[in-house]
Design a protein around this motif. Sequence first.
Motif, PDB file in Angstrom:
ATOM      1  N   LEU A  18      48.177  77.668  -7.140  1.00 45.67           N
ATOM      2  CA  LEU A  18      47.017  77.041  -7.786  1.00 45.67           C
ATOM      3  C   LEU A  18      45.725  77.789  -7.455  1.00 45.67           C
ATOM      4  N   GLU A  19      45.619  78.305  -6.248  1.00 44.88           N
ATOM      5  CA  GLU A  19      44.448  79.127  -5.899  1.00 44.88           C
ATOM      6  C   GLU A  19      44.413  80.386  -6.754  1.00 44.88           C
ATOM      7  N   LEU A  20      45.578  80.997  -6.967  1.00 50.95           N
ATOM      8  CA  LEU A  20      45.653  82.183  -7.814  1.00 50.95           C
ATOM      9  C   LEU A  20      45.205  81.858  -9.241  1.00 50.95           C
ATOM     10  N   VAL A  21      45.706  80.764  -9.785  1.00 49.94           N
ATOM     11  CA  VAL A  21      45.326  80.364 -11.145  1.00 49.94           C
ATOM     12  C   VAL A  21      43.824  80.122 -11.207  1.00 49.94           C
ATOM     13  N   GLN A  22      43.284  79.445 -10.215  1.00 56.13           N
ATOM     14  CA  GLN A  22      41.847  79.173 -10.194  1.00 56.13           C
ATOM     15  C   GLN A  22      41.044  80.471 -10.109  1.00 56.13           C
ATOM     16  N   ASP A  23      41.497  81.409  -9.300  1.00 51.11           N
ATOM     17  CA  ASP A  23      40.813  82.696  -9.175  1.00 51.11           C
ATOM     18  C   ASP A  23      40.843  83.488 -10.482  1.00 51.11           C
ATOM     19  N   CYS A  24      41.906  83.321 -11.260  1.00 52.06           N
ATOM     20  CA  CYS A  24      42.009  84.028 -12.543  1.00 52.06           C
ATOM     21  C   CYS A  24      41.029  83.469 -13.572  1.00 52.06           C
ATOM     22  N   GLU A  26      39.644  79.360 -15.334  1.00 52.95           N
ATOM     23  CA  GLU A  26      40.112  78.133 -15.975  1.00 52.95           C
ATOM     24  C   GLU A  26      40.700  78.410 -17.359  1.00 52.95           C
ATOM     25  N   GLU A  27      40.206  79.432 -18.051  1.00 52.98           N
ATOM     26  CA  GLU A  27      40.701  79.712 -19.400  1.00 52.98           C
ATOM     27  C   GLU A  27      42.188  80.073 -19.407  1.00 52.98           C
ATOM     28  N   TYR A  28      42.694  80.615 -18.304  1.00 55.84           N
ATOM     29  CA  TYR A  28      44.109  80.969 -18.220  1.00 55.84           C
ATOM     30  C   TYR A  28      44.983  79.756 -17.936  1.00 55.84           C
ATOM     31  N   TYR A  29      44.391  78.706 -17.449  1.00 54.22           N
ATOM     32  CA  TYR A  29      45.118  77.482 -17.118  1.00 54.22           C
ATOM     33  C   TYR A  29      45.680  76.822 -18.379  1.00 54.22           C
ATOM     34  N   THR A  30      44.935  76.887 -19.464  1.00 56.97           N
ATOM     35  CA  THR A  30      45.358  76.229 -20.705  1.00 56.97           C
ATOM     36  C   THR A  30      45.805  77.218 -21.783  1.00 56.97           C
ATOM     37  N   LYS A  31      45.669  78.500 -21.523  1.00 53.70           N
ATOM     38  CA  LYS A  31      46.054  79.518 -22.497  1.00 53.70           C
ATOM     39  C   LYS A  31      47.557  79.437 -22.747  1.00 53.70           C
ATOM     40  N   GLU A  32      47.947  79.561 -24.004  1.00 51.80           N
ATOM     41  CA  GLU A  32      49.360  79.452 -24.342  1.00 51.80           C
ATOM     42  C   GLU A  32      50.061  80.799 -24.260  1.00 51.80           C
ATOM     43  N   VAL A  74      42.183  72.785 -13.173  1.00 49.32           N
ATOM     44  CA  VAL A  74      42.846  73.267 -11.962  1.00 49.32           C
ATOM     45  C   VAL A  74      42.425  72.431 -10.762  1.00 49.32           C
ATOM     46  N   ASP A  75      41.150  72.059 -10.693  1.00 51.87           N
ATOM     47  CA  ASP A  75      40.693  71.217  -9.580  1.00 51.87           C
ATOM     48  C   ASP A  75      41.432  69.882  -9.548  1.00 51.87           C
ATOM     49  N   LYS A  76      41.613  69.275 -10.713  1.00 44.92           N
ATOM     50  CA  LYS A  76      42.340  67.997 -10.760  1.00 44.92           C
ATOM     51  C   LYS A  76      43.799  68.174 -10.371  1.00 44.92           C
ATOM     52  N   ALA A  77      44.388  69.285 -10.778  1.00 41.86           N
ATOM     53  CA  ALA A  77      45.778  69.564 -10.400  1.00 41.86           C
ATOM     54  C   ALA A  77      45.892  69.756  -8.886  1.00 41.86           C
ATOM     55  N   LYS A  78      44.968  70.510  -8.310  1.00 37.83           N
ATOM     56  CA  LYS A  78      44.974  70.738  -6.860  1.00 37.83           C
ATOM     57  C   LYS A  78      44.837  69.415  -6.116  1.00 37.83           C
ATOM     58  N   GLU A  79      43.952  68.559  -6.601  1.00 36.24           N
ATOM     59  CA  GLU A  79      43.762  67.255  -5.952  1.00 36.24           C
ATOM     60  C   GLU A  79      45.015  66.392  -6.076  1.00 36.24           C
ATOM     61  N   ALA A  80      45.607  66.356  -7.258  1.00 42.09           N
ATOM     62  CA  ALA A  80      46.809  65.540  -7.468  1.00 42.09           C
ATOM     63  C   ALA A  80      47.949  66.005  -6.568  1.00 42.09           C
ATOM     64  N   ILE A  81      48.149  67.306  -6.493  1.00 37.25           N
ATOM     65  CA  ILE A  81      49.224  67.836  -5.644  1.00 37.25           C
ATOM     66  C   ILE A  81      48.921  67.579  -4.173  1.00 37.25           C
ATOM     67  N   MET A  82      47.661  67.777  -3.786  1.00 43.10           N
ATOM     68  CA  MET A  82      47.291  67.541  -2.392  1.00 43.10           C
ATOM     69  C   MET A  82      47.552  66.083  -1.999  1.00 43.10           C
ATOM     70  N   LEU A  83      47.162  65.144  -2.859  1.00 49.76           N
ATOM     71  CA  LEU A  83      47.366  63.725  -2.555  1.00 49.76           C
ATOM     72  C   LEU A  83      48.852  63.362  -2.512  1.00 49.76           C
ATOM     73  N   LEU A  84      49.617  63.870  -3.466  1.00 49.75           N
ATOM     74  CA  LEU A  84      51.057  63.602  -3.456  1.00 49.75           C
ATOM     75  C   LEU A  84      51.704  64.200  -2.212  1.00 49.75           C
ATOM     76  N   LEU A 139      53.620  83.752 -16.833  1.00 50.65           N
ATOM     77  CA  LEU A 139      52.538  83.495 -17.789  1.00 50.65           C
ATOM     78  C   LEU A 139      51.309  84.325 -17.447  1.00 50.65           C
ATOM     79  N   LEU A 140      50.947  84.361 -16.181  1.00 50.60           N
ATOM     80  CA  LEU A 140      49.777  85.146 -15.780  1.00 50.60           C
ATOM     81  C   LEU A 140      49.967  86.627 -16.119  1.00 50.60           C
ATOM     82  N   ARG A 141      51.159  87.134 -15.921  1.00 51.35           N
ATOM     83  CA  ARG A 141      51.431  88.540 -16.267  1.00 51.35           C
ATOM     84  C   ARG A 141      51.305  88.769 -17.772  1.00 51.35           C
TER      85      ARG A 141
END
Length: 160
Positions: A18-24, A26-32, A74-84, A139-141
Motif C-alpha cells: 500500500l505504501e508503494l501504491v501511495q508513492d506511485c 492515487e491515479e494508479y490506485y483506480t486506473k484500470e 489509498v489512505d482509507k484502504a491503509k486505515e481499513a487494513i490497519m484496523l482489521l 498492474l503497477l508494471r
Amino acid sequence: MDSQKMFAYHQWASQKVLELVQDCGEEYYTKEGLNSFPSIRETIRHVIGVEKLWFQRINGVKSPEFTQFDVETVDKAKEAIMLLHAEMELYFATLSEESWQEELDYRNMKGQEFHHSREEMLFTLVNHASYHRGQITSLLRQFGKVGIPLDYIYFQKQNR
C-alpha cells in the motif's frame, strides 16, 4: 512457521504494497488494467473482504458474511487494513499453540462445508493476500511502475 511470525510478515507485506501504491500516486490506485480485478482498488477491496471472512472463520464463525470496506482512497484502504489487522493481532495473541491446531467447521461462500485448523486458515489468508499482492505489482508494471520485493526473506532481513 509460527502463526505470530506468519501474521507479522503478512502485516508487513500488506503495508509495504500500500505504501508503494501511495508513492506511485492515487491515479494508479483506480486506473484500470488487465488482471483478475480491473484496478488496484478493486483488488484491495476483495483482499480485505476475504481477510475479514477468514478472520471470522478463525474466530469460530461458521458462515460469515462478506464485509465491504471503504477503500475508495489509498489512505482509507491503509486505515481499513490497519484496523482489521489490529483486531486480528489482539485476538491471535490470546490463542495458545493448542488453539492454533484446533480444527473448526466452516462454510465457503458457495455453502460447501470445510474442516481445518486455525493455523491452516491463517496460512490460506496469507497465501491468498500474497497472490493478490503479486497482481498489484503486475498492474503497477502495466502502468510503467516498478514493484518492490515482498518475499518473506526481505521481511526477515528488515526485521532482524
